[in-house]
Design a protein around this motif. Structure first.
Motif, PDB file in Angstrom:
ATOM      1  N   TYR A   1      29.858 -34.276  13.847  1.00  0.00           N
ATOM      2  CA  TYR A   1      29.079 -33.178  13.840  1.00  0.00           C
ATOM      3  C   TYR A   1      28.560 -32.689  15.064  1.00  0.00           C
ATOM      4  O   TYR A   1      28.405 -31.561  15.645  1.00  0.00           O
ATOM      5  CB  TYR A   1      28.013 -33.360  12.760  1.00  0.00           C
ATOM      6  N   VAL A   2      28.523 -33.828  16.013  1.00  0.00           N
ATOM      7  CA  VAL A   2      28.144 -33.596  17.562  1.00  0.00           C
ATOM      8  C   VAL A   2      28.939 -33.157  18.224  1.00  0.00           C
ATOM      9  O   VAL A   2      29.231 -32.133  19.342  1.00  0.00           O
ATOM     10  CB  VAL A   2      27.167 -34.735  17.999  1.00  0.00           C
ATOM     11  N   LEU A   3      30.035 -33.850  18.034  1.00  0.00           N
ATOM     12  CA  LEU A   3      31.534 -33.755  18.934  1.00  0.00           C
ATOM     13  C   LEU A   3      32.121 -32.180  18.844  1.00  0.00           C
ATOM     14  O   LEU A   3      32.568 -31.653  19.676  1.00  0.00           O
ATOM     15  CB  LEU A   3      32.626 -34.813  18.529  1.00  0.00           C
ATOM     16  N   ILE A   4      32.198 -31.717  17.604  1.00  0.00           N
ATOM     17  CA  ILE A   4      32.839 -30.355  17.089  1.00  0.00           C
ATOM     18  C   ILE A   4      32.175 -29.367  18.156  1.00  0.00           C
ATOM     19  O   ILE A   4      33.005 -28.855  18.872  1.00  0.00           O
ATOM     20  CB  ILE A   4      32.623 -30.294  15.868  1.00  0.00           C
ATOM     21  N   PRO A   5      30.968 -29.069  18.240  1.00  0.00           N
ATOM     22  CA  PRO A   5      30.609 -27.994  18.976  1.00  0.00           C
ATOM     23  C   PRO A   5      30.560 -28.447  20.558  1.00  0.00           C
ATOM     24  O   PRO A   5      30.664 -27.450  21.584  1.00  0.00           O
ATOM     25  CB  PRO A   5      28.928 -27.686  18.508  1.00  0.00           C
ATOM     26  N   THR A   6      30.377 -29.793  20.907  1.00  0.00           N
ATOM     27  CA  THR A   6      30.413 -30.077  22.199  1.00  0.00           C
ATOM     28  C   THR A   6      31.801 -30.099  22.659  1.00  0.00           C
ATOM     29  O   THR A   6      32.069 -29.505  23.897  1.00  0.00           O
ATOM     30  CB  THR A   6      30.009 -31.721  22.391  1.00  0.00           C
ATOM     31  N   ILE A   7      33.049 -30.322  22.329  1.00  0.00           N
ATOM     32  CA  ILE A   7      34.186 -30.213  22.501  1.00  0.00           C
ATOM     33  C   ILE A   7      34.736 -28.452  22.591  1.00  0.00           C
ATOM     34  O   ILE A   7      35.228 -28.192  23.534  1.00  0.00           O
ATOM     35  CB  ILE A   7      35.201 -31.002  21.640  1.00  0.00           C
ATOM     36  N   TRP A   8      33.928 -27.980  21.537  1.00  0.00           N
ATOM     37  CA  TRP A   8      34.274 -26.430  21.667  1.00  0.00           C
ATOM     38  C   TRP A   8      33.754 -25.907  23.117  1.00  0.00           C
ATOM     39  O   TRP A   8      34.247 -25.021  23.468  1.00  0.00           O
ATOM     40  CB  TRP A   8      33.513 -25.815  20.455  1.00  0.00           C
ATOM     41  N   LEU A   9      32.490 -26.272  23.208  1.00  0.00           N
ATOM     42  CA  LEU A   9      31.969 -25.651  24.441  1.00  0.00           C
ATOM     43  C   LEU A   9      32.627 -26.258  25.726  1.00  0.00           C
ATOM     44  O   LEU A   9      32.865 -25.485  26.533  1.00  0.00           O
ATOM     45  CB  LEU A   9      30.537 -26.407  24.517  1.00  0.00           C
ATOM     46  N   ALA A  10      33.249 -27.427  25.995  1.00  0.00           N
ATOM     47  CA  ALA A  10      34.024 -27.935  26.915  1.00  0.00           C
ATOM     48  C   ALA A  10      35.222 -27.115  27.188  1.00  0.00           C
ATOM     49  O   ALA A  10      35.628 -26.722  28.189  1.00  0.00           O
ATOM     50  CB  ALA A  10      34.053 -29.249  27.024  1.00  0.00           C
ATOM     51  N   ILE A  11      35.850 -26.783  25.838  1.00  0.00           N
ATOM     52  CA  ILE A  11      37.209 -26.270  25.994  1.00  0.00           C
ATOM     53  C   ILE A  11      37.087 -24.616  26.550  1.00  0.00           C
ATOM     54  O   ILE A  11      37.555 -24.313  27.542  1.00  0.00           O
ATOM     55  CB  ILE A  11      37.679 -26.169  24.576  1.00  0.00           C
ATOM     56  N   VAL A  12      35.887 -23.993  26.061  1.00  0.00           N
ATOM     57  CA  VAL A  12      35.389 -22.739  26.373  1.00  0.00           C
ATOM     58  C   VAL A  12      35.206 -22.678  27.984  1.00  0.00           C
ATOM     59  O   VAL A  12      35.826 -21.692  28.578  1.00  0.00           O
ATOM     60  CB  VAL A  12      34.345 -22.089  25.653  1.00  0.00           C
ATOM     61  N   LEU A  13      34.452 -23.590  28.341  1.00  0.00           N
ATOM     62  CA  LEU A  13      34.103 -23.624  29.863  1.00  0.00           C
ATOM     63  C   LEU A  13      35.346 -23.755  30.767  1.00  0.00           C
ATOM     64  O   LEU A  13      35.525 -23.413  31.733  1.00  0.00           O
ATOM     65  CB  LEU A  13      32.964 -24.649  30.054  1.00  0.00           C
ATOM     66  N   ILE A  14      36.318 -24.761  30.260  1.00  0.00           N
ATOM     67  CA  ILE A  14      37.343 -25.274  31.147  1.00  0.00           C
ATOM     68  C   ILE A  14      38.393 -23.925  31.303  1.00  0.00           C
ATOM     69  O   ILE A  14      38.816 -23.772  32.431  1.00  0.00           O
ATOM     70  CB  ILE A  14      37.940 -26.640  30.514  1.00  0.00           C
ATOM     71  N   LEU A  15      38.189 -23.184  30.190  1.00  0.00           N
ATOM     72  CA  LEU A  15      39.360 -22.008  29.874  1.00  0.00           C
ATOM     73  C   LEU A  15      38.638 -20.906  30.985  1.00  0.00           C
ATOM     74  O   LEU A  15      39.207 -20.226  31.807  1.00  0.00           O
ATOM     75  CB  LEU A  15      39.497 -21.448  28.666  1.00  0.00           C
ATOM     76  N   ILE A  16      37.371 -20.835  31.166  1.00  0.00           N
ATOM     77  CA  ILE A  16      36.799 -19.984  31.961  1.00  0.00           C
ATOM     78  C   ILE A  16      36.846 -20.275  33.203  1.00  0.00           C
ATOM     79  O   ILE A  16      37.353 -19.281  34.261  1.00  0.00           O
ATOM     80  CB  ILE A  16      34.998 -19.566  31.612  1.00  0.00           C
ATOM     81  N   GLY A  17      36.637 -21.404  33.562  1.00  0.00           N
ATOM     82  CA  GLY A  17      36.901 -21.981  34.953  1.00  0.00           C
ATOM     83  C   GLY A  17      38.383 -21.948  35.386  1.00  0.00           C
ATOM     84  O   GLY A  17      38.684 -21.373  36.493  1.00  0.00           O
ATOM     85  N   PHE A  18      39.227 -22.226  34.567  1.00  0.00           N
ATOM     86  CA  PHE A  18      40.905 -22.134  34.889  1.00  0.00           C
ATOM     87  C   PHE A  18      40.942 -20.636  34.845  1.00  0.00           C
ATOM     88  O   PHE A  18      41.724 -20.361  35.911  1.00  0.00           O
ATOM     89  CB  PHE A  18      41.563 -22.607  33.482  1.00  0.00           C
ATOM     90  N   ALA A  19      40.329 -19.551  34.401  1.00  0.00           N
ATOM     91  CA  ALA A  19      40.725 -18.402  34.423  1.00  0.00           C
ATOM     92  C   ALA A  19      40.122 -17.741  36.009  1.00  0.00           C
ATOM     93  O   ALA A  19      40.771 -16.915  36.471  1.00  0.00           O
ATOM     94  CB  ALA A  19      40.053 -17.333  33.199  1.00  0.00           C
ATOM     95  N   TYR A  20      39.133 -18.272  36.307  1.00  0.00           N
ATOM     96  CA  TYR A  20      38.597 -18.011  37.430  1.00  0.00           C
ATOM     97  C   TYR A  20      39.649 -18.585  38.680  1.00  0.00           C
ATOM     98  O   TYR A  20      39.706 -17.676  39.668  1.00  0.00           O
ATOM     99  CB  TYR A  20      37.245 -18.560  37.711  1.00  0.00           C
ATOM    100  N   TYR A  21      39.922 -19.857  38.536  1.00  0.00           N
ATOM    101  CA  TYR A  21      40.643 -20.650  39.425  1.00  0.00           C
ATOM    102  C   TYR A  21      42.173 -19.897  39.653  1.00  0.00           C
ATOM    103  O   TYR A  21      42.910 -19.993  40.624  1.00  0.00           O
ATOM    104  CB  TYR A  21      40.907 -21.939  39.374  1.00  0.00           C
ATOM    105  N   ILE A  22      42.639 -19.268  38.686  1.00  0.00           N
ATOM    106  CA  ILE A  22      44.155 -18.807  38.793  1.00  0.00           C
ATOM    107  C   ILE A  22      44.489 -18.211  39.664  1.00  0.00           C
ATOM    108  O   ILE A  22      45.683 -18.310  40.281  1.00  0.00           O
ATOM    109  CB  ILE A  22      44.564 -17.957  37.221  1.00  0.00           C
ATOM    110  N   PRO A  23      43.774 -16.892  40.272  1.00  0.00           N
ATOM    111  CA  PRO A  23      44.333 -16.106  41.351  1.00  0.00           C
ATOM    112  C   PRO A  23      44.292 -17.026  42.577  1.00  0.00           C
ATOM    113  O   PRO A  23      44.928 -16.609  43.675  1.00  0.00           O
ATOM    114  CB  PRO A  23      43.214 -15.226  41.548  1.00  0.00           C
ATOM    115  N   TYR A  24      43.710 -18.133  42.614  1.00  0.00           N
ATOM    116  CA  TYR A  24      43.810 -18.920  43.938  1.00  0.00           C
ATOM    117  C   TYR A  24      44.865 -20.222  43.936  1.00  0.00           C
ATOM    118  O   TYR A  24      44.890 -20.782  44.840  1.00  0.00           O
ATOM    119  CB  TYR A  24      42.333 -19.622  44.052  1.00  0.00           C
TER     120      TYR A  24
END
Length: 85
Positions: free
Chosen positions: A61-84
């Motif tokens: 129950y702790v890991l599910i929202p934590t992993i979701w948060l990490a995945i979302v932030l990684i995707l946001i970071g990846f989307a920011y870094y794609i043009p570079y």
């Protein structure tokens, strides 16, 4: 208990102000984006642990929202870094 929640709340406000100040700079580069994403993860983890009161629950129950948060932030970071790339 209430003092801990107040401290977490003040920490969330402080981290939000830091993120806002970093966003004011016109020099948004890798460093600033990485710092903002890390601060966002810390804020999300504080919310998950203290305000959602999942700190003392079973690990799944702790890991599910934590992993979701990490995945979302990684995707946001990846989307920011794609043009570079």
């Amino acid at each position: 208990m209430k003092n801990r929640i107040k401290l977490v709340y003040l920490t969330l406000i402080f981290l939000t102000i830091i993120s806002y100040i970093l966003g004011l700079f016109d020099l948004m580069n890798y460093t600033f984006v990485s710092i903002v994403l890390v601060l966002t993860f810390i804020k999300g983890k504080l919310i998950i642990d203290h305000f959602m009161e999942l700190k003392t629950c079973a690990k799944p129950y702790v890991l599910i929202p934590t992993i979701w948060l990490a995945i979302v932030l990684i995707l946001i970071g990846f989307a920011y870094y794609i043009p570079y790339l």
